[in-house]
Write a protein that holds these residues in place. Structure first.
Motif, PDB file in Angstrom:
ATOM      1  N   GLU A 130       1.427   9.124  -6.712  1.00 34.98           N
ATOM      2  CA  GLU A 130       1.085   7.824  -7.470  1.00 34.98           C
ATOM      3  C   GLU A 130       2.149   6.739  -7.311  1.00 34.98           C
ATOM      4  O   GLU A 130       1.781   5.504  -7.155  1.00 34.98           O
ATOM      5  CB  GLU A 130       0.499   7.969  -8.720  1.00 34.98           C
ATOM      6  CG  GLU A 130      -0.847   8.671  -9.004  1.00 34.98           C
ATOM      7  CD  GLU A 130      -1.142   9.105 -10.235  1.00 34.98           C
ATOM      8  OE1 GLU A 130      -0.589   8.741 -11.133  1.00 34.98           O
ATOM      9  OE2 GLU A 130      -2.138  10.137 -10.236  1.00 34.98           O
TER      10      GLU A 130
ATOM     11  N   LEU B 189       2.997   5.552  -4.021  1.00 38.23           N
ATOM     12  CA  LEU B 189       2.025   5.023  -3.094  1.00 38.23           C
ATOM     13  C   LEU B 189       2.216   3.972  -2.532  1.00 38.23           C
ATOM     14  O   LEU B 189       2.749   2.824  -3.208  1.00 38.23           O
ATOM     15  CB  LEU B 189       0.598   5.018  -4.034  1.00 38.23           C
ATOM     16  CG  LEU B 189      -0.722   4.703  -3.350  1.00 38.23           C
ATOM     17  CD1 LEU B 189      -1.298   5.941  -2.378  1.00 38.23           C
ATOM     18  CD2 LEU B 189      -1.704   4.430  -4.370  1.00 38.23           C
TER      19      LEU B 189
ATOM     20  N   CYS C 123      -1.545   5.210   2.114  1.00 40.99           N
ATOM     21  CA  CYS C 123      -2.621   5.051   1.260  1.00 40.99           C
ATOM     22  C   CYS C 123      -4.018   5.739   2.213  1.00 40.99           C
ATOM     23  O   CYS C 123      -4.735   6.235   0.986  1.00 40.99           O
ATOM     24  CB  CYS C 123      -3.051   3.907   0.533  1.00 40.99           C
ATOM     25  SG  CYS C 123      -3.495   2.521   1.811  1.00 40.99           S
TER      26      CYS C 123
ATOM     27  N   SER D 284      -5.509   4.878  -4.713  1.00 43.31           N
ATOM     28  CA  SER D 284      -5.423   4.899  -3.103  1.00 43.31           C
ATOM     29  C   SER D 284      -6.534   4.465  -2.579  1.00 43.31           C
ATOM     30  O   SER D 284      -6.567   3.351  -1.731  1.00 43.31           O
ATOM     31  CB  SER D 284      -5.010   6.286  -2.350  1.00 43.31           C
ATOM     32  OG  SER D 284      -6.108   7.011  -2.943  1.00 43.31           O
TER      33      SER D 284
ATOM     34  N   MET E  97      -6.239   0.340  -2.885  1.00 44.65           N
ATOM     35  CA  MET E  97      -5.130   0.035  -2.100  1.00 44.65           C
ATOM     36  C   MET E  97      -5.674   0.076  -0.539  1.00 44.65           C
ATOM     37  O   MET E  97      -5.444  -1.079   0.016  1.00 44.65           O
ATOM     38  CB  MET E  97      -3.917   0.703  -2.220  1.00 44.65           C
ATOM     39  CG  MET E  97      -2.742   0.314  -1.210  1.00 44.65           C
ATOM     40  SD  MET E  97      -1.204   1.304  -1.633  1.00 44.65           S
ATOM     41  CE  MET E  97      -0.852   0.847  -3.183  1.00 44.65           C
ATOM     42  N   CYS E  98      -6.618   0.952  -0.244  1.00 39.13           N
ATOM     43  CA  CYS E  98      -7.204   0.817   1.259  1.00 39.13           C
ATOM     44  C   CYS E  98      -8.106  -0.442   1.102  1.00 39.13           C
ATOM     45  O   CYS E  98      -8.174  -0.982   2.457  1.00 39.13           O
ATOM     46  CB  CYS E  98      -7.972   2.249   1.435  1.00 39.13           C
ATOM     47  SG  CYS E  98      -7.065   3.721   1.980  1.00 39.13           S
TER      48      CYS E  98
END
Length: 260
Positions: free
Chosen positions: A141, A144, A149, A168, A171-172
């Protein structure tokens, strides 16, 4: 001293009330683990051998069962391994990763770094060293990044690391415009790609980018992915695309016509 004499002495000294003292040596647990580890390294009282790759590790069943529900179930249940003197993981577990887990079991310490965090998470989940799995997820984490991600999303989903997955995933969604051009994106499973492009939180300035991402994903392995194209296109908001783009790229372009 006989038991009766001991009782008499105790009753005389108590005078109707019992004086007690709790002795607690705080370093006892560490001392115990240290000695157990020495016994392991000298192969004294060890009663099981774990094998991974071409390496063998002599261990104590009681220690393994105390740290891992996987081993507790294996050694206490009706599984064949409960009676075997050897457990062979073959190539399903890297020997260096197993060694790290065993070092943790006998010392309560493990060094997590960028090279081993993912492997420790996977092995910790597999062997139900849940503390190791969670500590590795926490490390990931903190490290990241948009560059990893997509992989972290898949890893955390497979091993039920909810917080890492949520971080993640977000973030994607936020970096989709750059991620769809990467190799990791082209190797996404269809269901995850579908979830991403269908999400209301997907951050893209133009829906044409989503369309191009789908086409690139299919083109990376047309033979295997061609059948997924119609379902994926239903997740693309084609109505948001300009008419000129639709005519040029969707309705009349040879590549999309051939796919459909």
């Amino acid at each position: 001293m006989s038991v009766s004499n001991h009782e008499n002495r105790k009753s005389r000294s108590s005078s109707g009330s019992m004086n007690i003292q709790l002795f607690h040596k705080t370093s006892h647990a560490d001392s115990l683990l240290t000695h157990l580890n020495l016994l392991r390294k000298r192969r004294i009282f060890t009663d099981v051998v774990l094998r991974a790759g071409n390496r063998a590790f002599h261990c104590h069943r009681a220690v393994l069962a105390s740290c891992s529900r996987y081993f507790e179930a294996m050694f206490s249940g009706g599984m064949r391994e409960s009676q075997d003197q050897e457990v062979n993981f073959h190539d399903s577990l890297h020997p260096e990763v197993l060694e790290l887990l065993l070092d943790y079991a006998y010392s309560a310490r493990v060094i997590i770094n960028e090279e081993n965090a993912e492997s420790l998470l996977e092995a910790g989940d597999m062997l139900q060293f849940h503390d190791i799995r969670d500590a590795s997820a926490e490390f990931l984490e903190k490290n990241l990044h948009p560059s990893n991600c997509l992989g972290m999303m898949l890893l955390s989903d497979a091993h039920q690391c909810q917080r890492l997955y949520e971080l993640s995933w977000r973030m994607c969604l936020a970096n989709f415009a750059s991620l769809y051009r990467t190799e990791d994106f082209l190797h996404l499973p269809k269901d995850k790609l579908q979830e991403l492009i269908f999400s209301e939180e997907l951050e893209v300035e133009d829906e044409s980018l989503v369309y191009e991402a789908v086409i690139d994903w299919v083109k990376s392995d047309v033979e295997r992915k061609l059948g997924d194209l119609p379902e994926l296109l239903r997740c693309v908001r084609l109505a948001l695309l300009p008419e000129s783009y639709l005519l040029k790229n969707v309705a009349s372009e040879d590549r999309i016509c051939s796919f459909l």
